[in-house]
Design a protein around this motif. Structure first.
Motif, mmCIF file in Angstrom:
data_model
loop_
_atom_site.group_PDB
_atom_site.id
_atom_site.type_symbol
_atom_site.label_atom_id
_atom_site.label_comp_id
_atom_site.label_asym_id
_atom_site.label_seq_id
_atom_site.Cartn_x
_atom_site.Cartn_y
_atom_site.Cartn_z
ATOM 1 N N ASP A 84 0.859 -1.186 0.000
ATOM 2 C CA ASP A 84 0.000 0.000 0.000
ATOM 3 C C ASP A 84 0.895 1.236 0.000
ATOM 4 O O ASP A 84 1.446 1.596 1.038
ATOM 5 C CB ASP A 84 -0.903 -0.009 1.233
ATOM 6 C CG ASP A 84 -1.725 1.267 1.419
ATOM 7 O OD1 ASP A 84 -1.655 2.177 0.560
ATOM 8 O OD2 ASP A 84 -2.427 1.368 2.438
ATOM 9 N N PRO A 85 1.059 1.902 -1.142
ATOM 10 C CA PRO A 85 1.906 3.092 -1.180
ATOM 11 C C PRO A 85 1.249 4.315 -0.536
ATOM 12 O O PRO A 85 1.916 5.327 -0.311
ATOM 13 C CB PRO A 85 2.120 3.322 -2.681
ATOM 14 C CG PRO A 85 0.881 2.785 -3.310
ATOM 15 C CD PRO A 85 0.507 1.590 -2.463
ATOM 16 N N ASP A 86 -0.048 4.218 -0.231
ATOM 17 C CA ASP A 86 -0.787 5.355 0.313
ATOM 18 C C ASP A 86 -0.881 5.364 1.837
ATOM 19 O O ASP A 86 -1.480 6.274 2.412
ATOM 20 C CB ASP A 86 -2.196 5.373 -0.281
ATOM 21 C CG ASP A 86 -2.170 5.434 -1.788
ATOM 22 O OD1 ASP A 86 -1.406 6.257 -2.335
ATOM 23 O OD2 ASP A 86 -2.878 4.639 -2.430
ATOM 24 N N PRO A 115 -0.250 6.106 5.595
ATOM 25 C CA PRO A 115 0.319 7.316 6.174
ATOM 26 C C PRO A 115 1.520 7.017 7.088
ATOM 27 O O PRO A 115 1.505 7.297 8.283
ATOM 28 C CB PRO A 115 -0.861 7.910 6.954
ATOM 29 C CG PRO A 115 -1.672 6.718 7.355
ATOM 30 C CD PRO A 115 -1.526 5.738 6.218
ATOM 31 N N GLY A 148 5.010 3.693 3.096
ATOM 32 C CA GLY A 148 4.039 2.714 2.621
ATOM 33 C C GLY A 148 3.819 1.620 3.656
ATOM 34 O O GLY A 148 4.216 1.747 4.817
ATOM 35 N N PRO A 160 -6.957 0.345 5.826
ATOM 36 C CA PRO A 160 -6.513 1.735 5.901
ATOM 37 C C PRO A 160 -7.205 2.450 7.054
ATOM 38 O O PRO A 160 -8.293 2.034 7.470
ATOM 39 C CB PRO A 160 -6.941 2.311 4.555
ATOM 40 C CG PRO A 160 -8.112 1.485 4.147
ATOM 41 C CD PRO A 160 -7.823 0.106 4.676
ATOM 42 N N ASP A 162 -9.414 8.011 5.778
ATOM 43 C CA ASP A 162 -8.127 8.369 5.180
ATOM 44 C C ASP A 162 -8.208 8.353 3.653
ATOM 45 O O ASP A 162 -7.198 8.475 2.977
ATOM 46 C CB ASP A 162 -7.030 7.410 5.668
ATOM 47 C CG ASP A 162 -5.632 7.950 5.423
ATOM 48 O OD1 ASP A 162 -5.388 9.148 5.721
ATOM 49 O OD2 ASP A 162 -4.783 7.197 4.911
ATOM 50 N N HIS A 188 -7.122 3.953 -0.677
ATOM 51 C CA HIS A 188 -5.747 3.449 -0.715
ATOM 52 C C HIS A 188 -5.624 2.480 -1.876
ATOM 53 O O HIS A 188 -6.568 1.768 -2.207
ATOM 54 C CB HIS A 188 -5.395 2.719 0.590
ATOM 55 C CG HIS A 188 -5.102 3.634 1.719
ATOM 56 N ND1 HIS A 188 -3.992 3.505 2.499
ATOM 57 C CD2 HIS A 188 -5.777 4.708 2.204
ATOM 58 C CE1 HIS A 188 -3.987 4.440 3.433
ATOM 59 N NE2 HIS A 188 -5.071 5.190 3.273
ATOM 60 N N ARG A 189 -4.434 2.448 -2.492
ATOM 61 C CA ARG A 189 -4.143 1.499 -3.568
ATOM 62 C C ARG A 189 -3.379 0.316 -2.991
ATOM 63 O O ARG A 189 -2.502 0.495 -2.144
ATOM 64 C CB ARG A 189 -3.290 2.158 -4.651
ATOM 65 C CG ARG A 189 -4.013 3.275 -5.386
ATOM 66 C CD ARG A 189 -3.053 4.082 -6.220
ATOM 67 N NE ARG A 189 -2.158 4.812 -5.311
ATOM 68 C CZ ARG A 189 -0.956 5.257 -5.634
ATOM 69 N NH1 ARG A 189 -0.471 5.055 -6.837
ATOM 70 N NH2 ARG A 189 -0.228 5.914 -4.754
ATOM 71 N N THR A 242 -3.342 -3.495 -9.476
ATOM 72 C CA THR A 242 -3.600 -2.535 -8.392
ATOM 73 C C THR A 242 -5.090 -2.413 -8.153
ATOM 74 O O THR A 242 -5.836 -1.984 -9.047
ATOM 75 C CB THR A 242 -3.000 -1.152 -8.720
ATOM 76 O OG1 THR A 242 -1.602 -1.291 -8.971
ATOM 77 C CG2 THR A 242 -3.213 -0.179 -7.572
ATOM 78 N N THR A 248 -8.174 -1.205 -5.047
ATOM 79 C CA THR A 248 -8.334 -0.110 -4.077
ATOM 80 C C THR A 248 -9.170 -0.564 -2.881
ATOM 81 O O THR A 248 -9.868 -1.583 -2.939
ATOM 82 C CB THR A 248 -9.002 1.117 -4.720
ATOM 83 O OG1 THR A 248 -10.337 0.763 -5.116
ATOM 84 C CG2 THR A 248 -8.213 1.605 -5.931
ATOM 85 N N THR A 256 -11.287 1.510 0.688
ATOM 86 C CA THR A 256 -11.587 2.693 1.492
ATOM 87 C C THR A 256 -12.394 2.256 2.698
ATOM 88 O O THR A 256 -13.265 1.402 2.595
ATOM 89 C CB THR A 256 -12.425 3.705 0.657
ATOM 90 O OG1 THR A 256 -11.738 3.979 -0.550
ATOM 91 C CG2 THR A 256 -12.656 4.989 1.427
#
Length: 177
Positions: free
Chosen positions: A73-75, A77, A81, A125, A129, A132-133, A172, A174, A176
């Protein structure tokens, strides 16, 4: 245009269209689409089933002797990652993992993910937030083993994968909360 130039262009176009690209697909997740709760982590405030998705790959690079799989997950926080799954030394004859795969049966070595587990860790995630990918990557490797044990960090595995891979295929999805 001369006959030589026409022949060269035609041959180049034919060669370009006949080359297969290393591909990753899934019956469970799709490129750019939201993942189901089935693949959400069970813990850290999340209550999903924590199953890894089905993955299959084809048109692997010539000379492939093993595979590695990462889920990242590069997104997240964190500033760096979040590693959800890092597996390597999967036998070169394998072309698919079922949902909830037991990668040890396929010769795979799992290292500790960022949840602290030597296993798949699903999406989770932070609430509110945003999207997220989750990058699922299959790496084709020219050796049967990376020569690493299960105590190395995901970053060390990642370094070796980037340095040694014959190719990689990425899907990839996603999520949320």
């Amino acid at each position: 245009m001369g006959i030589f130039l026409k022949s060269t262009i035609a041959f180049s176009l034919l060669a370009a269209t006949s080359v297969n690209a290393f591909e990753l697909s899934s019956t469970d997740i799709q490129e750019g689409a939201p993942m189901a709760k089935t693949f959400e982590f069970a813990g850290w405030g999340c209550d999903g089933d924590n199953l890894s998705p089905q993955l299959s790959w084809n048109d692997v690079p010539e000379g492939t002797k093993s595979f590695a799989i990462t889920a990242y997950d590069p997104d997240a926080p964190t500033g760096s990652g979040f590693w959800h799954w890092v597996v390597f030394d999967i036998k070169g004859s394998v072309r698919e993992l079922p949902r909830g795969a037991d990668v040890a049966k396929l010769g795979g070595v799992q290292v500790r993910n960022d949840y602290g587990l030597k296993a798949f860790g699903g999406t989770c995630p932070p609430e509110h937030d945003g999207m997220h990918r989750y990058q699922f990557t299959v790496w084709a490797l020219p050796t049967e083993t990376l020569g690493l044990d299960d105590n190395v960090s995901p970053a060390v595995v990642g370094f070796n994968l980037h340095y040694k891979a014959l190719g990689k295929a990425v899907l990839t999805a996603t999520y949320t909360r």
